[in-house]
Design a protein around this motif. Structure first.
Motif, PDB file in Angstrom:
ATOM      1  N   PRO A   1      42.822  32.690  42.129  1.00  0.00           N
ATOM      2  CA  PRO A   1      43.670  33.884  42.074  1.00  0.00           C
ATOM      3  C   PRO A   1      43.230  34.833  40.952  1.00  0.00           C
ATOM      4  CG  PRO A   1      44.835  31.990  41.185  1.00  0.00           C
ATOM      5  CD  PRO A   1      43.569  31.461  41.782  1.00  0.00           C
TER       6      PRO A   1
ATOM      7  N   THR B   1      48.140  49.741  42.550  1.00  0.00           N
ATOM      8  CA  THR B   1      48.780  48.486  42.951  1.00  0.00           C
ATOM      9  C   THR B   1      50.209  48.427  42.427  1.00  0.00           C
ATOM     10  OG1 THR B   1      46.649  47.338  42.948  1.00  0.00           O
ATOM     11  CG2 THR B   1      48.625  45.970  42.832  1.00  0.00           C
TER      12      THR B   1
ATOM     13  N   LYS C   1      51.097  40.668  40.123  1.00  0.00           N
ATOM     14  CA  LYS C   1      50.561  40.725  41.481  1.00  0.00           C
ATOM     15  C   LYS C   1      49.167  40.109  41.454  1.00  0.00           C
ATOM     16  CE  LYS C   1      49.936  41.646  45.796  1.00  0.00           C
ATOM     17  NZ  LYS C   1      50.654  40.854  46.825  1.00  0.00           N
ATOM     18  N   THR C   2      48.965  39.057  42.251  1.00  0.00           N
ATOM     19  CA  THR C   2      47.686  38.362  42.262  1.00  0.00           C
ATOM     20  C   THR C   2      47.043  38.434  43.639  1.00  0.00           C
ATOM     21  OG1 THR C   2      48.742  36.236  42.790  1.00  0.00           O
ATOM     22  CG2 THR C   2      48.407  36.759  40.454  1.00  0.00           C
ATOM     23  N   TYR C   3      45.720  38.343  43.647  1.00  0.00           N
ATOM     24  CA  TYR C   3      44.934  38.289  44.871  1.00  0.00           C
ATOM     25  C   TYR C   3      43.992  37.100  44.794  1.00  0.00           C
ATOM     26  CZ  TYR C   3      46.367  43.134  45.735  1.00  0.00           C
ATOM     27  OH  TYR C   3      47.088  44.281  45.951  1.00  0.00           O
ATOM     28  N   GLN C   4      43.599  36.598  45.933  1.00  0.00           N
ATOM     29  CA  GLN C   4      42.589  35.543  45.973  1.00  0.00           C
ATOM     30  C   GLN C   4      41.205  36.172  45.836  1.00  0.00           C
ATOM     31  OE1 GLN C   4      44.905  32.754  45.583  1.00  0.00           O
ATOM     32  NE2 GLN C   4      42.965  31.948  46.344  1.00  0.00           N
ATOM     33  N   SER C   5      40.417  35.659  44.910  1.00  0.00           N
ATOM     34  CA  SER C   5      39.064  36.172  44.732  1.00  0.00           C
ATOM     35  C   SER C   5      38.139  35.543  45.765  1.00  0.00           C
ATOM     36  CB  SER C   5      38.560  35.851  43.320  1.00  0.00           C
ATOM     37  OG  SER C   5      38.315  34.465  43.195  1.00  0.00           O
TER      38      SER C   5
ATOM     39  N   ASP D   1      54.384  39.084  43.012  1.00  0.00           N
ATOM     40  CA  ASP D   1      54.373  37.633  42.820  1.00  0.00           C
ATOM     41  C   ASP D   1      55.233  37.204  41.641  1.00  0.00           C
ATOM     42  OD1 ASP D   1      52.491  36.940  44.926  1.00  0.00           O
ATOM     43  OD2 ASP D   1      51.005  37.999  43.715  1.00  0.00           O
TER      44      ASP D   1
ATOM     45  N   LEU E   1      53.571  46.605  48.796  1.00  0.00           N
ATOM     46  CA  LEU E   1      52.974  45.305  48.506  1.00  0.00           C
ATOM     47  C   LEU E   1      54.065  44.390  47.974  1.00  0.00           C
ATOM     48  CD1 LEU E   1      49.665  46.337  46.639  1.00  0.00           C
ATOM     49  CD2 LEU E   1      49.863  45.506  48.990  1.00  0.00           C
TER      50      LEU E   1
END
Length: 323
Positions: A21, A50, A12-16, A62, A59
């Motif tokens: 990512p 998460t 699971k990734t998020y944009q910083s 990815d 959620l």
């Protein structure tokens, strides 16, 4: 038997803020056998919540694979949801509703028989406060209400995020006994918690994560072996005399209440022999390893990889190879 919960290679990734990512979950693995109480541990920010939110469909993952009670999720999330009870992070309730009304609405929405409400209120120790408004509840009572809501469906899998939050020592013991009774009935329980001593008491197995990856997993005894530094707990009838004998023989000894701790011991049988020849008989000789030590050992340096037993590829069909 089909595992109650399987996760393999979850990402699971998020944009910083810098546009790159960031992996909150980085190829995480987890396996929970049915009927166990399983501890899910990790430092703050390690990805525990998460992971649980992704597993429960809150959620979107990815990458990786997940199964709950043998069913691939999220593809079959709707089918498996009635068999799962969960609380993740601090639950929110309407303050002007009573505890009973709160559970009544949840039961109606979930198609749960009304007689389950009284059962779960008794189980969590809220029966005598059922008609009080939730706004009058303490933090611990709200936590009990949250656990009651998760138990309404009498689920096969119960997932609890910090179930002891706000509970006093007596409440923690009651919660421990409640969860053990559920497991004895065949329910699988997953607990995410930071109270490591409690996890060590109640759990059959654990998964420890750091920076979104599994760094250790397996039966509690196996994980504790990571922290085994040759310390042994010794109980005899006269522990002060025993301490004098062992210290005189060159051992490093500390007195702790009604027992001794002998440190850096290579051969535990030496203790029995040293005390036995002096007329003291050992009532207990057991290795001392704390889950906290193993936790710090595994997460302190944020190691990559761990003692996790991987799920065999043959357990997954081709159509289930992606989330």
């Amino acid at each position: 038997m089909t595992p109650a919960l399987e996760i393999r290679g979850l990402v699971k990734t998020y944009q910083s803020v810098f546009g790159k990512p960031r992996a909150a979950i980085d190829r995480l693995d987890m396996l929970v056998e049915p009927g166990q109480i399983h501890g899910f541990l990790g430092p703050n920010g390690s990805g525990k919540s998460t992971t649980l939110k992704t597993l429960l469909g809150l959620l979107r993952a990815d990458g990786g694979e997940m199964r709950i009670l043998g069913e691939p999720v999220p593809r079959r999330q709707a089918d498996v949801a009635p068999r799962v009870g969960a609380i993740v992070e601090a639950p929110a309730f309407f303050g002007n509703f009573t505890g009973y009304k709160t559970l009544s609405l949840l039961a109606k929405a979930g198609g749960v028989p009304k007689d389950r409400i009284g059962t779960v209120l008794n189980q969590v120790g809220l029966a005598d406060r059922a008609e009080d408004q939730v706004r009058s509840y303490s933090l611990g009572m709200r936590q009990r209400l949250a656990v009651a809501s998760a138990l309404l469906k009498d689920p096969e899998l119960l997932i609890l995020d910090e179930p002891n939050n706000g509970l006093d020592p007596a409440g923690i013991r009651e919660m421990r006994d409640l969860l053990r009774r559920q497991a004895d009935r065949g329910m699988t329980v997953v607990i995410s918690s930071h109270i490591l001593a409690e996890i060590q008491q109640i759990c059959d197995s654990v998964t420890i994560i750091s920076r979104g990856r599994t760094v250790g997993a397996g039966p509690v005894s196996q994980v504790l072996a990571v922290a085994d530094k040759g310390a042994y707990r010794v109980r005899v009838d006269d522990h002060h005399r025993a301490a004098e004998i062992l210290t005189g023989a060159g051992a490093e000894v500390s007195v702790a209440g009604d027992h001794l701790i002998v440190h850096d011991l290579a051969d535990a049988s030496w203790v029995s022999h040293a005390l036995g020849v002096n007329g003291l008989w050992v009532r207990e000789l057991a290795p001392v390893a704390q889950l906290e030590d193993a936790f710090l050992s595994l997460t302190g340096g944020a190691p990559r990889g761990g003692a996790f037993r991987p799920v065999d590829d043959s357990d997954w069909s081709d159509e289930e190879q992606s989330v």
